[in-house]
Design a protein around this motif. Structure first.
Motif, PDB file in Angstrom:
ATOM      1  N   HIS A   1     -14.895   4.634   4.017  1.00 24.16           N
ATOM      2  CA  HIS A   1     -14.155   3.373   4.266  1.00 24.16           C
ATOM      3  C   HIS A   1     -14.308   2.691   3.203  1.00 24.16           C
ATOM      4  CE1 HIS A   1     -14.991   4.604   8.236  1.00 24.16           C
ATOM      5  NE2 HIS A   1     -16.051   4.457   8.253  1.00 24.16           N
ATOM      6  N   LEU A   2     -14.453   3.364   2.091  1.00 23.01           N
ATOM      7  CA  LEU A   2     -14.317   2.585   0.652  1.00 23.01           C
ATOM      8  C   LEU A   2     -13.234   3.195  -0.113  1.00 23.01           C
ATOM      9  CD1 LEU A   2     -17.911   2.841  -0.508  1.00 23.01           C
ATOM     10  CD2 LEU A   2     -17.062   0.785   0.482  1.00 23.01           C
ATOM     11  N   TYR A   3     -12.440   2.204  -0.721  1.00 19.90           N
ATOM     12  CA  TYR A   3     -11.288   2.591  -1.578  1.00 19.90           C
ATOM     13  C   TYR A   3     -11.222   1.793  -2.913  1.00 19.90           C
ATOM     14  CZ  TYR A   3      -9.901   3.546   3.353  1.00 19.90           C
ATOM     15  OH  TYR A   3      -9.828   3.760   4.965  1.00 19.90           O
ATOM     16  N   ALA A   4     -10.609   2.787  -3.827  1.00 19.43           N
ATOM     17  CA  ALA A   4     -10.314   2.064  -4.910  1.00 19.43           C
ATOM     18  C   ALA A   4      -8.927   1.534  -5.011  1.00 19.43           C
ATOM     19  CB  ALA A   4     -10.464   3.259  -6.180  1.00 19.43           C
ATOM     20  N   HIS A   5      -8.855   0.263  -5.569  1.00 28.08           N
ATOM     21  CA  HIS A   5      -7.642  -0.480  -5.601  1.00 28.08           C
ATOM     22  C   HIS A   5      -6.545   0.412  -6.164  1.00 28.08           C
ATOM     23  CE1 HIS A   5      -4.920  -4.264  -6.059  1.00 28.08           C
ATOM     24  NE2 HIS A   5      -4.755  -3.902  -4.927  1.00 28.08           N
ATOM     25  N   GLY A   6      -6.876   1.014  -7.283  1.00 28.15           N
ATOM     26  CA  GLY A   6      -5.885   1.784  -8.054  1.00 28.15           C
ATOM     27  C   GLY A   6      -5.267   3.099  -7.297  1.00 28.15           C
ATOM     28  N   ASP A   7      -6.293   3.450  -6.245  1.00 27.32           N
ATOM     29  CA  ASP A   7      -5.685   4.467  -5.326  1.00 27.32           C
ATOM     30  C   ASP A   7      -4.781   4.167  -4.450  1.00 27.32           C
ATOM     31  OD1 ASP A   7      -7.070   6.618  -6.713  1.00 27.32           O
ATOM     32  OD2 ASP A   7      -8.897   6.567  -5.378  1.00 27.32           O
ATOM     33  N   ILE A   8      -4.917   3.185  -3.684  1.00 29.09           N
ATOM     34  CA  ILE A   8      -4.101   2.936  -2.505  1.00 29.09           C
ATOM     35  C   ILE A   8      -2.882   1.876  -2.837  1.00 29.09           C
ATOM     36  CG2 ILE A   8      -6.078   2.935  -1.042  1.00 29.09           C
ATOM     37  CD1 ILE A   8      -6.369  -0.063  -0.667  1.00 29.09           C
ATOM     38  N   SER A   9      -3.025   1.127  -3.902  1.00 28.97           N
ATOM     39  CA  SER A   9      -2.059   0.327  -3.887  1.00 28.97           C
ATOM     40  C   SER A   9      -0.417   0.786  -4.518  1.00 28.97           C
ATOM     41  CB  SER A   9      -2.337  -0.833  -5.162  1.00 28.97           C
ATOM     42  OG  SER A   9      -0.958  -1.670  -5.280  1.00 28.97           O
ATOM     43  N   SER A  10       0.660   0.486  -4.229  1.00 29.20           N
ATOM     44  CA  SER A  10       1.794   1.310  -4.558  1.00 29.20           C
ATOM     45  C   SER A  10       2.231   0.863  -5.865  1.00 29.20           C
ATOM     46  CB  SER A  10       2.736   1.315  -3.721  1.00 29.20           C
ATOM     47  OG  SER A  10       3.226  -0.105  -3.377  1.00 29.20           O
ATOM     48  N   GLY A  11       1.747  -0.356  -6.414  1.00 32.69           N
ATOM     49  CA  GLY A  11       2.230  -1.084  -7.673  1.00 32.69           C
ATOM     50  C   GLY A  11       1.442  -0.920  -8.874  1.00 32.69           C
TER      51      GLY A  11
ATOM     52  N   LEU B   1       0.941  -1.278  -0.194  1.00 33.42           N
ATOM     53  CA  LEU B   1       0.118   0.129  -0.031  1.00 33.42           C
ATOM     54  C   LEU B   1       0.756   1.120   0.293  1.00 33.42           C
ATOM     55  CD1 LEU B   1      -2.729  -1.185   2.771  1.00 33.42           C
ATOM     56  CD2 LEU B   1      -2.669  -1.222   0.075  1.00 33.42           C
ATOM     57  N   LYS B   2       0.387   2.398  -0.476  1.00 32.72           N
ATOM     58  CA  LYS B   2       1.113   3.551  -0.695  1.00 32.72           C
ATOM     59  C   LYS B   2       1.163   4.114   0.872  1.00 32.72           C
ATOM     60  CE  LYS B   2      -0.713   4.792  -4.994  1.00 32.72           C
ATOM     61  NZ  LYS B   2      -1.646   5.785  -5.934  1.00 32.72           N
ATOM     62  N   SER B   3       0.281   3.830   1.584  1.00 36.76           N
ATOM     63  CA  SER B   3       0.024   4.724   3.020  1.00 36.76           C
ATOM     64  C   SER B   3      -0.149   3.574   3.983  1.00 36.76           C
ATOM     65  CB  SER B   3      -0.620   5.934   2.873  1.00 36.76           C
ATOM     66  OG  SER B   3      -1.056   6.351   4.420  1.00 36.76           O
ATOM     67  N   LYS B   4       0.191   3.702   5.480  1.00 36.87           N
ATOM     68  CA  LYS B   4      -0.295   3.048   6.221  1.00 36.87           C
ATOM     69  C   LYS B   4      -1.682   3.244   6.862  1.00 36.87           C
ATOM     70  CE  LYS B   4       4.208   1.878   8.284  1.00 36.87           C
ATOM     71  NZ  LYS B   4       5.343   2.377   9.391  1.00 36.87           N
ATOM     72  N   LEU B   5      -1.987   4.150   6.478  1.00 42.10           N
ATOM     73  CA  LEU B   5      -3.472   4.855   6.677  1.00 42.10           C
ATOM     74  C   LEU B   5      -4.447   3.924   5.864  1.00 42.10           C
ATOM     75  CD1 LEU B   5      -2.950   8.596   6.211  1.00 42.10           C
ATOM     76  CD2 LEU B   5      -3.202   7.294   8.387  1.00 42.10           C
ATOM     77  N   TYR B   6      -4.072   3.310   5.006  1.00 47.49           N
ATOM     78  CA  TYR B   6      -5.142   2.165   4.059  1.00 47.49           C
ATOM     79  C   TYR B   6      -5.190   1.082   5.011  1.00 47.49           C
ATOM     80  CZ  TYR B   6      -4.499   5.781   0.520  1.00 47.49           C
ATOM     81  OH  TYR B   6      -4.435   7.029   0.068  1.00 47.49           O
ATOM     82  N   PRO B   7      -6.253   0.397   4.806  1.00 49.53           N
ATOM     83  CA  PRO B   7      -6.396  -1.058   5.450  1.00 49.53           C
ATOM     84  C   PRO B   7      -5.571  -2.044   4.558  1.00 49.53           C
ATOM     85  CG  PRO B   7      -8.485  -0.379   4.385  1.00 49.53           C
ATOM     86  CD  PRO B   7      -7.446   1.108   4.270  1.00 49.53           C
ATOM     87  N   THR B   8      -4.827  -2.843   5.517  1.00 51.09           N
ATOM     88  CA  THR B   8      -4.231  -3.795   4.886  1.00 51.09           C
ATOM     89  C   THR B   8      -5.053  -5.051   4.356  1.00 51.09           C
ATOM     90  OG1 THR B   8      -3.598  -4.972   7.015  1.00 51.09           O
ATOM     91  CG2 THR B   8      -2.356  -3.290   6.071  1.00 51.09           C
ATOM     92  N   ASN B   9      -4.570  -6.201   3.908  1.00 44.20           N
ATOM     93  CA  ASN B   9      -5.283  -7.370   3.779  1.00 44.20           C
ATOM     94  C   ASN B   9      -5.914  -7.858   5.023  1.00 44.20           C
ATOM     95  OD1 ASN B   9      -4.865  -7.544   1.047  1.00 44.20           O
ATOM     96  ND2 ASN B   9      -2.729  -8.566   1.517  1.00 44.20           N
ATOM     97  N   SER B  10      -5.171  -7.781   6.038  1.00 44.70           N
ATOM     98  CA  SER B  10      -5.810  -8.311   7.295  1.00 44.70           C
ATOM     99  C   SER B  10      -6.992  -7.261   8.001  1.00 44.70           C
ATOM    100  CB  SER B  10      -4.725  -8.389   8.526  1.00 44.70           C
ATOM    101  OG  SER B  10      -3.722  -8.918   8.065  1.00 44.70           O
ATOM    102  N   HIS B  11      -7.416  -6.318   7.350  1.00 46.94           N
ATOM    103  CA  HIS B  11      -8.299  -5.300   7.758  1.00 46.94           C
ATOM    104  C   HIS B  11      -9.246  -4.606   6.698  1.00 46.94           C
ATOM    105  CE1 HIS B  11      -4.715  -4.916  10.628  1.00 46.94           C
ATOM    106  NE2 HIS B  11      -5.834  -4.922  11.353  1.00 46.94           N
ATOM    107  N   SER B  12      -9.232  -5.602   5.667  1.00 44.25           N
ATOM    108  CA  SER B  12     -10.154  -5.019   4.453  1.00 44.25           C
ATOM    109  C   SER B  12     -10.840  -6.402   3.841  1.00 44.25           C
ATOM    110  CB  SER B  12      -9.510  -4.311   3.625  1.00 44.25           C
ATOM    111  OG  SER B  12      -8.569  -4.901   3.184  1.00 44.25           O
TER     112      SER B  12
END
Lengths: 197, 248
Positions: free
Chosen positions: B172-182, B112-123
């Protein structure tokens, strides 16, 4: 007048023949030949051929440390090699009611029945994928109710929807790498050289 | 009314099709903090199901690995062939499949780009079928997909109280393209915008109906939209829980 028509006909025939041969991508003279019990094909001399469990794998890879483009874990791992060409051939028995999945004619001429026409074979191609990580599965009818199945892995590092992490741009600068356009070009020549026995 | 039973959403709208190899261990549903919207880059649910089944061989570890999200919403644009003699059919537009238990971790978000985004364990991950185009990027989701996704999001927020009870500064909604670094930044972005609009539309319709009846009814979506907050790059729609918005 008749002579002119005849000349034009001869010219057009030659032109069509030349175009047809060009479209079929002639096999380069230095390519090697694989010849097994059920089929044969030609392949580039710098590619590696592996035979295991009655399947024939044709592979090309280059040493290139990069993040695994299909690792969606919190801490993605690295891969030491980039496999830029990975195709597996096998003869399989048709089962009674096979699930074939999504059919696509991508990159190939398609017939009116939705089959792909490689010039020497007619069959199906399916794409099974999620976010740039998957494979194309080609199936062509073979003898005795069997099919020649060819699995072609998506080269995920070059797929814009996988986890590229910018590694794709670095990889494309490598001299030895098989670039995406080259990968499909080589694959087509290999398929067009297949002879079923 | 949908129910959550052993990590499965029990409702006629949801078809259970679990890929257990995509499940990576127990997830505490009380710690789920967000929902990530993905797009498959495939034309049909079956294409992605086949990829889930096949997995991907890791040449370094020399094992086959599996990844995927908790839900998948079909598009009806595929050419899925059940039997070689059958004509291909497109699938069912908007059909919701549950592909993993919500109390199981799935690898879907990645680095993830930031620790503020929920990881696999929290999403929770929701895949929406859509084929990427080199020129146009990811397609807008179909009307049926958006309606299904809006329903699923609202249902998850209701059933997983942890999402609604976390800090209410966003929805609490996120687009994958917004939060993923790769990832390519477009994945899920337009779909998420469509889903947010649909949620607002449904909420407004319910409020209007309730007002007409002269009664106070809490909508199935426990959020109210306050004035929009704007940052440097794009508009962010923020929600707060009803009880906070009402000052109760």
């Amino acid at each position: 007048m008749n002579n002119k028509k005849l000349s034009l006909t001869v010219f057009l025939t030659i032109l069509l023949t030349v175009c047809s041969v060009a479209a079929q991508n002639p096999v380069p003279a230095n390519w090697k030949t694989y010849s097994g019990a059920a089929f044969s094909f030609r392949y580039p001399p710098n590619f590696v051929l592996k035979i295991k469990n009655r399947q024939v794998q044709l592979l090309h890879k280059v040493r290139f440390l990069h993040t695994d483009p299909c690792d969606a874990s919190d801490r993605p791992g690295n891969l030491d090699f980039l496999e830029d060409f990975n195709v597996t051939f096998g003869i399989k028995q048709l089962t009674g009611n096979p699930k074939t999945g999504e059919v696509t004619g991508e990159d190939w001429e398609t017939t009116s029945e939705g089959l792909i026409d490689t010039g020497n074979l007619q069959g199906e191609v399916m794409l099974n994928t999620v976010e740039g990580c998957g494979q194309y599965v080609y199936s062509f009818p073979a003898k005795k109710g069997k099919v020649l199945e060819i699995e072609r892995l998506q080269i995920s590092l070059f797929n814009p929807t996988a986890f590229q992490n910018g590694d794709d741009k670095k990889a494309l600068k490598l001299k030895a790498v098989v670039k995406p356009a080259e990968e499909i070009r080589i694959f087509k020549i290999v398929v067009q050289s297949i002879k079923l026995k | 009314m949908a129910e959550l039973k052993d990590g499965i959403i029990v409702d006629k709208t949801v078809t259970e099709k679990i890929f257990s190899k995509n499940e990576k261990g127990a997830m505490d549903v009380k710690k789920i903090k967000g929902i990530v919207i993905h797009q498959t880059n495939s034309q049909s649910a079956e294409s992605t199901f086949n990829a889930y089944t096949a997995g991907r061989y890791n040449t370094k570890k020399k094992i086959t690995e599996y990844f995927g999200a908790h839900f998948l919403i079909d598009r009806g644009s595929g050419t899925y062939r059940e039997n070689k003699k059958d004509k291909p059919y497109p699938g069912i537009d908007g059909k919701i499949y549950q592909t993993a238990h919500v109390n199981q971790i799935c690898n879907h978000a990645g680095n993830l780009k930031s620790k503020l985004y929920p990881t696999n364990s929290h999403s929770i991950g929701i895949e929406i079928v859509g084929r990427f185009d080199e020129t146009d990027g990811y397609p807008a989701s179909s009307v049926a997909q958006v309606e299904s996704a809006a329903w699923l999001v609202a249902t998850l927020i209701e059933l997983l109280s942890s999402i609604a009870s976390t800090d209410a500064k966003d929805d609490h909604l996120y687009a994958h393209g917004d939060i993923s670094s790769g990832k390519k930044p477009s994945e899920g972005v337009s779909s998420l915008e469509q889903i947010r609009k649909q949620i607002e539309k449904e909420k407004a319709a319910k409020e209007k109906a309730a007002k007409a009846e002269g009664i106070t009814v809490h909508t199935s979506i426990p959020f109210r939209m306050p004035p929009m907050a704007i940052d440097n790059t794009r508009v962010i729609i923020r929600y707060v829980p009803l009880h906070l918005a009402d000052g109760e």
